[in-house]
Design a protein around this motif. Structure first.
Motif, PDB file in Angstrom:
ATOM      1  N   ALA A   1      56.602  23.057 -13.554  1.00  0.00           N
ATOM      2  CA  ALA A   1      56.048  23.474 -12.204  1.00  0.00           C
ATOM      3  C   ALA A   1      54.504  23.841 -12.284  1.00  0.00           C
ATOM      4  O   ALA A   1      54.009  24.516 -13.222  1.00  0.00           O
ATOM      5  CB  ALA A   1      56.822  24.762 -11.855  1.00  0.00           C
ATOM      6  N   SER A   2      53.884  23.296 -11.269  1.00  0.00           N
ATOM      7  CA  SER A   2      52.461  23.451 -11.196  1.00  0.00           C
ATOM      8  C   SER A   2      52.235  24.698 -10.493  1.00  0.00           C
ATOM      9  O   SER A   2      50.930  25.398 -10.105  1.00  0.00           O
ATOM     10  CB  SER A   2      51.622  22.325 -10.887  1.00  0.00           C
ATOM     11  OG  SER A   2      51.999  21.705  -9.767  1.00  0.00           O
ATOM     12  N   ALA A   3      53.060  24.752  -9.359  1.00  0.00           N
ATOM     13  CA  ALA A   3      53.050  25.938  -8.245  1.00  0.00           C
ATOM     14  C   ALA A   3      53.668  27.366  -8.650  1.00  0.00           C
ATOM     15  O   ALA A   3      54.545  27.114  -9.716  1.00  0.00           O
ATOM     16  CB  ALA A   3      53.671  25.264  -7.086  1.00  0.00           C
ATOM     17  N   PRO A   4      53.567  28.400  -8.132  1.00  0.00           N
ATOM     18  CA  PRO A   4      54.086  29.538  -8.319  1.00  0.00           C
ATOM     19  C   PRO A   4      55.733  29.373  -8.208  1.00  0.00           C
ATOM     20  O   PRO A   4      56.183  28.648  -7.333  1.00  0.00           O
ATOM     21  CB  PRO A   4      53.312  30.568  -7.295  1.00  0.00           C
ATOM     22  CG  PRO A   4      52.137  30.003  -6.887  1.00  0.00           C
ATOM     23  CD  PRO A   4      52.542  28.394  -6.930  1.00  0.00           C
ATOM     24  N   ILE A   5      56.299  30.228  -9.206  1.00  0.00           N
ATOM     25  CA  ILE A   5      57.840  30.058  -9.144  1.00  0.00           C
ATOM     26  C   ILE A   5      58.186  31.448  -8.670  1.00  0.00           C
ATOM     27  O   ILE A   5      57.727  32.438  -8.841  1.00  0.00           O
ATOM     28  CB  ILE A   5      58.240  30.087 -10.617  1.00  0.00           C
ATOM     29  CG1 ILE A   5      58.018  28.491 -11.057  1.00  0.00           C
ATOM     30  CG2 ILE A   5      59.907  30.086 -10.641  1.00  0.00           C
ATOM     31  CD1 ILE A   5      58.005  28.501 -12.522  1.00  0.00           C
ATOM     32  N   THR A   6      59.326  31.247  -7.490  1.00  0.00           N
ATOM     33  CA  THR A   6      60.370  32.349  -7.217  1.00  0.00           C
ATOM     34  C   THR A   6      61.667  32.105  -7.813  1.00  0.00           C
ATOM     35  O   THR A   6      62.333  31.115  -7.786  1.00  0.00           O
ATOM     36  CB  THR A   6      60.343  32.552  -5.761  1.00  0.00           C
ATOM     37  OG1 THR A   6      58.992  32.586  -5.129  1.00  0.00           O
ATOM     38  CG2 THR A   6      61.247  33.479  -5.227  1.00  0.00           C
ATOM     39  N   TRP A   7      62.254  33.115  -8.607  1.00  0.00           N
ATOM     40  CA  TRP A   7      63.699  32.974  -9.026  1.00  0.00           C
ATOM     41  C   TRP A   7      64.688  33.519  -8.094  1.00  0.00           C
ATOM     42  O   TRP A   7      64.396  34.641  -7.609  1.00  0.00           O
ATOM     43  CB  TRP A   7      63.345  33.489 -10.524  1.00  0.00           C
ATOM     44  CG  TRP A   7      62.536  33.038 -11.567  1.00  0.00           C
ATOM     45  CD1 TRP A   7      61.508  33.486 -11.882  1.00  0.00           C
ATOM     46  CD2 TRP A   7      63.008  31.879 -12.404  1.00  0.00           C
ATOM     47  NE1 TRP A   7      60.786  32.925 -12.626  1.00  0.00           N
ATOM     48  CE2 TRP A   7      61.588  31.878 -12.945  1.00  0.00           C
ATOM     49  CE3 TRP A   7      63.891  31.043 -12.494  1.00  0.00           C
ATOM     50  CZ2 TRP A   7      61.422  30.664 -14.016  1.00  0.00           C
ATOM     51  CZ3 TRP A   7      63.767  29.871 -13.365  1.00  0.00           C
ATOM     52  CH2 TRP A   7      62.591  29.816 -14.099  1.00  0.00           C
ATOM     53  N   PHE A   8      65.734  32.984  -7.883  1.00  0.00           N
ATOM     54  CA  PHE A   8      66.877  33.541  -7.263  1.00  0.00           C
ATOM     55  C   PHE A   8      68.076  33.652  -8.143  1.00  0.00           C
ATOM     56  O   PHE A   8      68.200  32.659  -9.224  1.00  0.00           O
ATOM     57  CB  PHE A   8      67.209  32.776  -6.110  1.00  0.00           C
ATOM     58  CG  PHE A   8      67.675  31.469  -6.165  1.00  0.00           C
ATOM     59  CD1 PHE A   8      68.974  31.182  -6.326  1.00  0.00           C
ATOM     60  CD2 PHE A   8      66.698  30.340  -6.295  1.00  0.00           C
ATOM     61  CE1 PHE A   8      69.550  29.797  -6.573  1.00  0.00           C
ATOM     62  CE2 PHE A   8      67.393  29.176  -6.410  1.00  0.00           C
ATOM     63  CZ  PHE A   8      68.596  28.943  -6.554  1.00  0.00           C
ATOM     64  N   GLY A   9      68.945  34.426  -8.082  1.00  0.00           N
ATOM     65  CA  GLY A   9      70.147  34.378  -8.665  1.00  0.00           C
ATOM     66  C   GLY A   9      70.919  35.903  -8.873  1.00  0.00           C
ATOM     67  O   GLY A   9      70.527  36.796  -8.284  1.00  0.00           O
ATOM     68  N   GLU A  10      71.785  36.039  -9.869  1.00  0.00           N
ATOM     69  CA  GLU A  10      72.486  37.274  -9.810  1.00  0.00           C
ATOM     70  C   GLU A  10      71.634  38.057 -11.212  1.00  0.00           C
ATOM     71  O   GLU A  10      72.146  39.074 -11.377  1.00  0.00           O
ATOM     72  CB  GLU A  10      74.090  37.093 -10.071  1.00  0.00           C
ATOM     73  CG  GLU A  10      74.625  36.600  -8.757  1.00  0.00           C
ATOM     74  CD  GLU A  10      76.146  36.498  -9.108  1.00  0.00           C
ATOM     75  OE1 GLU A  10      76.683  37.485  -9.317  1.00  0.00           O
ATOM     76  OE2 GLU A  10      76.679  35.301  -8.768  1.00  0.00           O
TER      77      GLU A  10
END
Length: 488
Positions: A246-255
């Protein structure tokens, strides 16, 4: 579709104009099109009919009927004539599908030039359509939103989604499917996603891809090419591995406790709906989904993360997702019959991961309510060399989950039956039939009041239609049924 002249369409797709020579004919610069489709039955005044060659038929055969229904221009791969010998008004291209992609790219360029537009791409081996539906429900209250019909997600479906957008579109949601490396990259070049969401990597289409690693590499094309924000599943190791691409900022989702958007205190209510705390930073909102099954928490969190990346507040997202059920058919679709039989029809698609999750949900609902569980399972298609042992594994899972009755339908799913027998299922607990009419006959006599029945298979196996029949309480082994209508 945004208004485009025939001349503008020809320029966008690099096509050649034909059929505008007769005296009195409207010029390509004056003929304006406001709708485009590959189905001649959907034509109306101002339509562009796309004569796309297909696997079973050729769109060029339907040009005259499309024109009679209101089409005013044809996008075609060859010049055609009316029965009277007049050349049809057309844009001629070498490849109609590639031309659809070029036209979609031009439409998105014009929409972006007109007003602020956020394009959101969603991919994953399962859950794309449900996540798309959830996200569209949240964002449509924020501004004009365009999302795919059903599961439009490939090189034809994505342009058709774009063709439905208007100049004032604020959010354009694109479902991205793939059955070969490079497919997602092609769609990304077409729509230029601002936000890219990767749900999970499974074994869907493993046969076409040549293995799970190539599936992950292909899904990761969206992580690589999304320009503004990448939304990744923190609970899937193959998705977390995409972070380096990824070259763009990352948002993580999950438990996972490390996820930026996460679910805490998860449970299922008596109807199988997930109930949990939606947590983003210091914000916490208790919510109950209208979807069935714990596996939908992944889709809910992905939709929440994408909606927040698009500008919606966490409280707004939680409020709009709360209680929201399925809006596309055959996704854990629940029907209560008058005799107390519950039908859960999840037979739109299937892979080993989604099969297991659906079976776990069935087992949980039956256990918690003290009812009998019945699984009607068809084949998981496009698994290639993995097909036999994947079906065998699923048969083992059925036994380990203590499903009371299992009906396996179809030759391709026979390994599932053998796996259940090998795992120790008794002969009166698991059954195999070859055809849908045999399955309907078995269900007509085997179902009992109070049963919870799951239908699950790949789309083209047709179990979704049998599920509809049984949900209507119409199981009659002597009656003709429309089980062979439509597949994909």
């Amino acid at each position: 579709m945004i208004a485009l002249t025939a001349a503008e369409i020809a320029q966008a797709v690099g096509g050649r104009l034909r059929g505008f020579e007769p005296a009195g004919a409207t010029s390509p610069e004056q003929l304006t099109l406001t709708h485009a489709d590959t189905d001649s039955r959907n034509m109306r005044e101002g339509s562009l009919f796309i004569a796309k060659p297909g696997e079973t038929t050729d769109g060029h055969r339907f040009i005259d009927s499309a024109l009679a229904a209101g089409a005013q221009l044809i996008l075609a791969e060859r010049e055609t004539e009316s029965p009277a010998g007049c050349v049809h008004p057309a844009v001629i291209v070498d490849d109609a599908v590639a031309a659809m992609g070029a036209l979609a790219a031009e439409i998105i360029r014009r929409i972006r030039a007109h007003s602020p537009t956020t394009v959101i791409g969603i991919t994953g081996s399962a859950g794309k359509t449900t996540t798309k539906d959830l996200l569209a429900a949240v964002l449509s209250a924020e501004g004009p939103t365009t999302a795919p019909q059903g599961s439009y997600n490939g090189e034809v479906g994505v342009p058709l989604t774009v063709f439905a957008a208007e100049l004032d579109t604020r959010y354009l949601i694109i479902e991205m499917g793939a059955d070969a490396p490079g497919n997602i990259a092609y769609l990304c070049r077409m729509v230029q996603p601002d936000i890219g969401v990767v749900l999970m990597v499974g074994t869907a289409h493993a046969g076409k891809f040549g293995g799970a690693e190539k599936i992950a590499a292909t899904k990761g094309e969206l992580a690589e090419l999304a320009a503004g924000q990448v939304i990744l599943n923190a609970d899937d190791p193959q998705v977390t591995a995409m972070a380096g691409r990824a070259s763009a900022p990352i948002t993580w989702f999950g438990e996972s406790a490390e996820a930026d958007v996460r679910a805490e205190n998860l449970s299922l209510d008596s109807a199988g709906h997930p109930v949990f705390d939606l947590v983003t930073g210091t914000d916490r909102h208790r919510m109950a989904s209208g979807l069935i099954g714990a596996h939908h928490v992944t889709n809910l969190l992905a939709a929440a993360a994408a909606a927040q990346a698009a500008g919606a507040s966490s409280s707004t997202v939680a409020h709009r997702l709360n209680g929201l059920g399925p809006s596309s058919r055959w996704r854990m679709e629940r029907t209560e019959r008058a005799d107390g039989v519950t039908i859960i029809n999840d037979a739109y698609n299937a892979n080993p991961e989604s099969m297991r999750e659906a079976l776990r949900t069935l087992a949980t609902l039956a256990r918690d309510s003290g009812r009998r569980s019945v699984a009607v399972l068809g084949p998981m298609l496009e698994l290639g060399e993995e097909s036999v042992w994947r079906h065998h594994q699923l048969g083992e899972t059925v036994v380990r989950l203590n499903i009371h009755q299992t009906l396996v339908v179809g030759q391709e799913a026979y390994g599932l039956y053998r796996g259940a027998i090998a795992e120790g299922s008794w002969a009166d607990e698991v059954h195999w039939v070859e055809a849908l009419d045999e399955a309907e006959a078995w269900l007509a006599t085997a179902l009992e009041p109070g049963d919870i029945v799951l239908f699950k298979s790949s789309n083209s196996a047709g179990l979704r239609l049998l599920g509809d029949e049984i949900a209507a309480g119409a199981a009659d082994p002597g009656r003709q049924t429309p089980l062979q209508e439509g597949t994909e």
